[in-house]
Every structure is written in C-alpha cells, then in structure tokens.
Design an enzyme around this catalytic site. Structure first.
Site, PDB file in Angstrom:
ATOM      1  CG  PHE A 149      -0.237   0.661   2.428  1.00  0.00           C
ATOM      2  CD1 PHE A 149      -0.082   1.746   2.733  1.00  0.00           C
ATOM      3  CD2 PHE A 149       0.223  -0.607   3.371  1.00  0.00           C
ATOM      4  CE1 PHE A 149       0.625   2.018   3.944  1.00  0.00           C
ATOM      5  CE2 PHE A 149       1.041  -0.031   4.719  1.00  0.00           C
ATOM      6  CZ  PHE A 149       1.019   1.309   4.730  1.00  0.00           C
ATOM      7  CE  LYS A 173      -2.832  -8.511  -4.428  1.00  0.00           C
ATOM      8  NZ  LYS A 173      -3.306  -7.420  -3.365  1.00  0.00           N
ATOM      9  CD  GLU A 176      -5.633  -6.135   0.385  1.00  0.00           C
ATOM     10  OE1 GLU A 176      -4.620  -5.821  -0.438  1.00  0.00           O
ATOM     11  OE2 GLU A 176      -5.605  -7.051   0.925  1.00  0.00           O
ATOM     12  NE  ARG A 177      -4.441  -2.697   4.286  1.00  0.00           N
ATOM     13  CZ  ARG A 177      -5.116  -3.576   4.542  1.00  0.00           C
ATOM     14  NH1 ARG A 177      -6.369  -3.582   4.065  1.00  0.00           N
ATOM     15  NH2 ARG A 177      -4.951  -4.735   5.064  1.00  0.00           N
ATOM     16  CB  SER A 226       4.867  -7.362   5.514  1.00  0.00           C
ATOM     17  OG  SER A 226       3.817  -8.385   5.204  1.00  0.00           O
ATOM     18  CB  CYS A 281      10.573  -0.334   2.918  1.00  0.00           C
ATOM     19  SG  CYS A 281      11.374   0.278   1.358  1.00  0.00           S
ATOM     20  CD  GLU A 384       8.342  -3.111   8.216  1.00  0.00           C
ATOM     21  OE1 GLU A 384       7.753  -3.990   7.922  1.00  0.00           O
ATOM     22  OE2 GLU A 384       9.087  -2.244   7.366  1.00  0.00           O
TER      23      GLU A 384
HETATM   24  P1  NAD Z   1       1.577  -6.398   3.096  1.00  0.00           P
HETATM   25  O1  NAD Z   1       2.638  -7.731   3.133  1.00  0.00           O
HETATM   26  O2  NAD Z   1       0.414  -6.563   4.059  1.00  0.00           O
HETATM   27  O3  NAD Z   1       0.930  -6.516   1.833  1.00  0.00           O
HETATM   28  C1  NAD Z   1       1.625  -6.496   0.326  1.00  0.00           C
HETATM   29  C2  NAD Z   1       0.804  -7.299  -0.549  1.00  0.00           C
HETATM   30  O4  NAD Z   1       0.414  -8.584  -0.340  1.00  0.00           O
HETATM   31  C3  NAD Z   1      -0.564  -6.576  -0.936  1.00  0.00           C
HETATM   32  O5  NAD Z   1      -0.934  -6.744  -2.419  1.00  0.00           O
HETATM   33  C4  NAD Z   1      -1.524  -7.569  -0.258  1.00  0.00           C
HETATM   34  O6  NAD Z   1      -2.827  -7.743  -0.835  1.00  0.00           O
HETATM   35  C5  NAD Z   1      -0.903  -8.864  -0.313  1.00  0.00           C
HETATM   36  N1  NAD Z   1      -1.065  -9.846   0.930  1.00  0.00           N
HETATM   37  C6  NAD Z   1      -1.422  -9.426   1.900  1.00  0.00           C
HETATM   38  N2  NAD Z   1      -1.468 -10.656   2.756  1.00  0.00           N
HETATM   39  C7  NAD Z   1      -1.230 -11.659   1.932  1.00  0.00           C
HETATM   40  C8  NAD Z   1      -1.374 -13.068   2.272  1.00  0.00           C
HETATM   41  N3  NAD Z   1      -1.718 -13.558   3.365  1.00  0.00           N
HETATM   42  N4  NAD Z   1      -0.966 -13.625   1.296  1.00  0.00           N
HETATM   43  C9  NAD Z   1      -0.830 -13.494   0.264  1.00  0.00           C
HETATM   44  N5  NAD Z   1      -0.895 -12.006  -0.069  1.00  0.00           N
HETATM   45  C10 NAD Z   1      -1.085 -11.225   0.674  1.00  0.00           C
HETATM   46  O7  NAD Z   1       2.348  -5.060   3.101  1.00  0.00           O
HETATM   47  P2  NAD Z   1       1.774  -3.624   3.146  1.00  0.00           P
HETATM   48  O8  NAD Z   1       1.231  -3.475   4.354  1.00  0.00           O
HETATM   49  O9  NAD Z   1       1.044  -3.481   2.015  1.00  0.00           O
HETATM   50  O10 NAD Z   1       2.962  -3.072   2.991  1.00  0.00           O
HETATM   51  C11 NAD Z   1       3.828  -2.641   3.970  1.00  0.00           C
HETATM   52  C12 NAD Z   1       5.317  -3.407   3.965  1.00  0.00           C
HETATM   53  O11 NAD Z   1       5.881  -3.519   2.772  1.00  0.00           O
HETATM   54  C13 NAD Z   1       6.183  -3.148   5.130  1.00  0.00           C
HETATM   55  O12 NAD Z   1       6.501  -4.412   5.756  1.00  0.00           O
HETATM   56  C14 NAD Z   1       7.332  -2.573   4.395  1.00  0.00           C
HETATM   57  O13 NAD Z   1       8.553  -2.504   5.124  1.00  0.00           O
HETATM   58  C15 NAD Z   1       7.371  -3.280   3.108  1.00  0.00           C
HETATM   59  N6  NAD Z   1       7.664  -2.456   2.093  1.00  0.00           N
HETATM   60  C16 NAD Z   1       9.054  -2.941   1.588  1.00  0.00           C
HETATM   61  C17 NAD Z   1       9.714  -2.322   0.449  1.00  0.00           C
HETATM   62  C18 NAD Z   1      11.121  -3.116  -0.097  1.00  0.00           C
HETATM   63  O14 NAD Z   1      11.474  -2.465  -1.305  1.00  0.00           O
HETATM   64  N7  NAD Z   1      11.848  -3.834   0.758  1.00  0.00           N
HETATM   65  C19 NAD Z   1       9.081  -1.225  -0.277  1.00  0.00           C
HETATM   66  C20 NAD Z   1       7.811  -0.904   0.161  1.00  0.00           C
HETATM   67  C21 NAD Z   1       7.252  -1.562   1.308  1.00  0.00           C
END
Ligand code: NAD
Length: 499
Positions: A149, A173, A176-177, A226, A281, A384
């Site tokens: 998101f 994909k 969804e937020r 994450s 991140c 985090e």
């Molecule tokens: P998230 O992991 O909750 O969601 C990321 C994606 O995964 C979304 O599209 C979501 O729909 C999908 N998803 C969520 N739960 C899932 C599941 N159980 N099974 C399969 N897919 C699922 O992350 P977020 O809250 O959207 O973003 C924040 C996180 O992203 C933080 O941990 C941040 O550090 C990380 N991030 C990392 C980078 C990097 O380059 N390392 C960059 C930006 C964000």
C-alpha cells in the site's frame, strides 16, 4: 459508494466474485469506495488475455516498445496533480509526497526507455573456425507483480515498466488499500499506445495472490510487502517453478558519530523517521548515537523538531509534515507496540499518544513518538512498527553501533552521519545491509542503479529496477552457429574445444 473495478483486456471490468474490501479515506476514517477481490476464475481470464497479447508485443521491436513508455512519461507529467490527489486520498500521504511517489516511478519508466540499448545481446565473432556465438535476452511471457500500500504508484511502475519494456505482459495485483492509482496507470499506459492485455490490474487479496502463484502460464512473480508474506510468496512461487523476487520489511538504523553535524543529523532523522508517517521501507526507525554525550546532544536537538511536526490531512496544505496511517488496524498496531516500549522500560521522550485533530477525530492519525534508551531485546526494536515512532539505542562505540545494524534481522537500508571519511568508508564496506547512506538518511538508489536490501528484507537474487530488472524480466538464449563448407563429415559425439 463508488465501486472500483479490475482493468482486464483494456477495459474496466466489474468484480464477479461477490467479495469486496473497503477502501478508506485515512484522513476522515470514512469508507470511500469498495474494491472487488478477484477469485481464481477472474485471474485465469486475465492470464489468458495476457498470454494472447504478449506474443505480438514481444515481436514488436524494442524501440517501438520504448516509444510507448516515452509517451507514458508525458502522460504521467500531464496528469501528475490528478494522480497525486487520488493517491493521497486513499493513502493519506501529503500531496508533495504523493508526487514524489509518482516521480520515483516515472524515473524508472524513463530508464526503461533505454530498452533497445539494455536488451542488446552479446556477440562473439569467430568463436571457432566458421562459428559465431551470440546471446539474446528474450521476454519471459506473462509476468505478475504484487505490491504494497505504501507506494501505490512507484512500486507498480518499478515492476511493470521493465517487464513491459522487455516484451512481457504484466498482471498487477496492487494493494487493496489504495487501488485507484494503479488502475489510472493502466489507463494511461493504453492511452500511450500499449496494446490491450499487456497491462492488466486484477484487484484482490490472498485468493488472487494464490491464483497467481498456482497459475502455470505466469512465468515470474515480483512482490513487495511485509516479510512473512514475502517469504510465503517466494517459497510457493519457487516451488511452482516461477522466477520470483520478493522484497520485505525493514528496520533501518542511522548511526550518528560524535563528529556529526548534530543539527543536520537531527533534521535528517526527523524527515526520515516521520515522513509519510514512518510508512516507508526506507524510513529510519532506529537512531544510534555513538557515546553518551552524542546521545544527549541528539535528543536535545530532536525533541523540539519533533514537537513542532505538523500532522494533518493532505488537504490542509503543503506545510503538513505527515498525514494519517493507512488503516485503523495499522494505527492500533502502532499504539500496541508503543505500549510495549513503555512496559519494557524504554523512555518515551516525545509522547504522541492521545493525539487529536479537531474535525478529524475518526481519521487514522498517530502523533509522533520518540523513545530513548531502547535496548535490542525490546519489541519496539525487534519489530517493524511502520509508524511515526523513532527509537534511540545508545551505543558505547562505533563498533557497537555497527554490530547493532549487522545483528538485526532486517537489512534494507542504513545510514551513517559523520565528518570522518574513514569511518564512513569502513561502515559502507563492512555493514551487511543493501543500501547505505553517508550523511544521506534515506539512500534510495536512483532508477539506473538497483534497489534491494539484504537479510530478511529480500528473497531472491536480483534487485529491483536498474540493469537487474532487465535480467529479471528476460531469459538468456545463446546461439552457436556454424556455416561451414565441408559439413558432411559425420556427427561428433564428444564436446570438443573450439578449433
Ligand atoms: P503486506 O505484506 O500486508 O501486503 C503486500 C501485498 O501482499 C498486498 O498486495 C496484499 O494484498 C498482499 N497480501 C497481504 N496478505 C497476504 C497473504 N496472506 N497472502 C498473500 N498475499 C497477501 O504489506 P503492506 O502492509 O501493504 O506494505 C507494508 C510492508 O511492505 C512493510 O513491511 C514494508 O517494509 C514493506 N515494503 C518493503 C519495500 C522494499 O522494497 N523492501 C518497499 C515498500 C514496502
């Protein structure tokens, strides 16, 4: 209530699964739209369209593909304000920050305009007598990306721009937020001349992600989000024979040496720790001053700057420092972790609890927090937080500070503030983290370098954007060709050195 769609086969398509997620305006706490959550059938439909369209796109020469991206850059600039507003409305970040989100994606698109150069293969003339050898980089086919998101414009562009430039079809994909900007980007790409079916946006949650992971046609999966989900997607995608790269969470340390310019370091920390409400991140979430005196001076410099931060909705003007966090669940999680910090004995120097903004009582705002005397065994250090919470861990020496950054399970980014070139050089060389800032708090590499962490911040071999992306989104084919006279001498049964 607005009902959002998917973008499949060049058209907005309503969801058919019957499942939806709420999309909030984080500043007001109101549900402003609902987004359809795709099922396996909807995903399979998009994949079939992508597979058909991709063949022609891969056969389109790289220069023509690059021209589509060139036109896309023009459209992004044309629509910058509209994109930023839509982004802020669903994410909550300020308008200047939302423009930065679009801009940092746009720069990767600009880099990908160099596809004709970047896709040039290798050629060895006369590798053997009458033998030439050449390698080419060919598109994978249908590729997919799952994005978080916190950068709803930048990270999709980091994935789809190189994927498309290389001749692939791409299924996005998004989170969804905040799904509106990804849908707008797909529309703009087609306005720029991209054939239908090459970019598609299929909204959804775990069900849509699992459909991607199980689909035999999809060749590669990029993920940013994450760490637990990154690990799951990497393991499942690899087990299913896909090429996968996953980028996960972070806990970025900033080392402040005794000789650092303290005002500059404190300013940098406030921006890097609290910008975008800490939902980056590459945010700095741990300050590590070296020596008690440095620590005291740092806290003294930080407190007034943090207390002055202006927290508000994106509509309140460009002097707002940061906005709300993305959901009430994110807010509750931050508040829970702050409480563990207090319970486990950290010193809460700036207390952002009970922050209240008149007129926005239902928004997901979190006041800024500064902890001092944090120790590595505390939850606020280990996990985090992804919120406006900065932890200070006092280190007795440079070696102790370095060890902290090195022992943490995450390794996305880190920074050192010092006037000592020797210390900076030693730090950059020894620390086991992917992106290093020297007097730069958020060292996000530009488009023509690559982006990626180490340790639990990454699963996979290649980084995002830059030259690595052109490797990730292509596979190498190597041709050995002989046009000899006198070929009718019978077969050869052993590998032979080239004559
Ligand atoms: P998230 O992991 O909750 O969601 C990321 C994606 O995964 C979304 O599209 C979501 O729909 C999908 N998803 C969520 N739960 C899932 C599941 N159980 N099974 C399969 N897919 C699922 O992350 P977020 O809250 O959207 O973003 C924040 C996180 O992203 C933080 O941990 C941040 O550090 C990380 N991030 C990392 C980078 C990097 O380059 N390392 C960059 C930006 C964000």
């Amino acid at each position: 209530m607005q009902e959002l769609t998917h973008y499949i086969g060049g058209a907005h398509v309503k969801g058919t699964s019957g499942r939806f997620a709420d999309v909030y305006n984080p500043a007001t706490g109101e549900v402003q739209a609902k987004v359809p959550l795709a099922n396996g059938e909807e995903m399979a439909g998009a994949v079939a369209i992508a597979a058909e369209a991709q063949v022609g796109w891969a056969a389109t020469n790289p220069q023509r593909r690059a021209r589509v991206l060139m036109a896309f850059v023009g459209l992004l600039n044309r629509d910058m304000d509209r994109l930023a507003e839509a982004l802020s409305r669903e994410h909550g970040k300020t308008i200047p920050d939302a423009k930065g989100d679009v801009q940092r994606g746009l720069e990767v698109v600009e880099y990908c305009i160099g596809a004709p150069e970047l896709l040039k293969g290798d050629y060895t003339d006369a590798a053997g007598l009458g033998i030439d050898m050449y390698s080419m980089r060919q598109a994978l086919g249908v590729t997919a990306g799952i994005t978080p998101f916190n950068f709803p414009a930048m990270i999709p562009m980091w994935m789809f721009a190189p994927a498309i430039a290389c001749g692939n079809a791409f299924i996005l994909k998004p989170s969804e937020r905040d799904p509106s900007v990804p849908l707008m980007l797909a529309e703009l790409l087609e306005e720029a001349g991209l054939p239908k079916g090459i970019i598609q946006v299929v909204n959804g949650d775990k069900e849509a992600v699992d459909a991607i992971l199980q689909d035999d046609v999809i060749q590669s999966v990029g993920f940013v989000g994450s760490t637990p989900i990154a690990e799951y997607i990497y393991a499942t995608g690899c087990a299913n024979g896909k090429r996968v790269q996953c980028f996960g969470g972070a806990k970025n340390h900033m080392i402040i040496m005794p000789d650092a310019d303290m005002d500059q370091a404190a300013d940098a920390l406030v921006g890097a720790g609290f910008g975008a409400a800490g939902e980056r991140c590459m945010a700095i979430s741990v300050a590590v001053p070296v020596g008690e005196e440095t620590a005291d001076r740092l806290i003294e410099a930080l407190v007034p700057k943090i207390e002055k931060l202006k927290v508000g909705p994106y509509t309140a003007g460009d002097d707002v420092d940061y906005g709300p966090v993305v959901t009430s669940a994110a807010k509750a999680n931050i508040e829970r972790l702050v409480q563990t910090g207090i319970d486990q004995g950290a010193n809460l120097v700036v207390d952002g609890r009970n922050f209240n903004l008149q007129g926005y009582e239902d928004g997901f705002f979190v006041g800024p927090h500064l902890f001092d005397n944090v120790t590595p065994d505390m939850d606020i250090y280990k996990y985090e937080i992804f919120g406006p919470v900065l932890s200070t861990v006092r280190a007795g020496s440079y070696e102790e500070a370095l060890k902290l950054a090195m022992d943490h399970e995450y390794g996305n980014g880190t920074a050192i503030f010092t006037r000592d070139g020797d210390a900076a050089r030693d730090f950059a060389s020894r620390v086991n983290v992917g992106m290093i800032g020297i007097n730069v708090p958020i060292p996000v590499p530009l488009a023509y370098h690559t982006f990626g962490g180490w340790k639990k911040s990454v699963f996979g071999d290649l980084n995002q954007h830059g030259p690595d992306a052109f490797k990730f989104y292509t596979r190498t084919k190597t041709v050995t060709a002989r046009w000899p006279s006198g070929i009718k001498q019978g077969g050869e049964f052993n590998f032979k050195p080239m004559d």
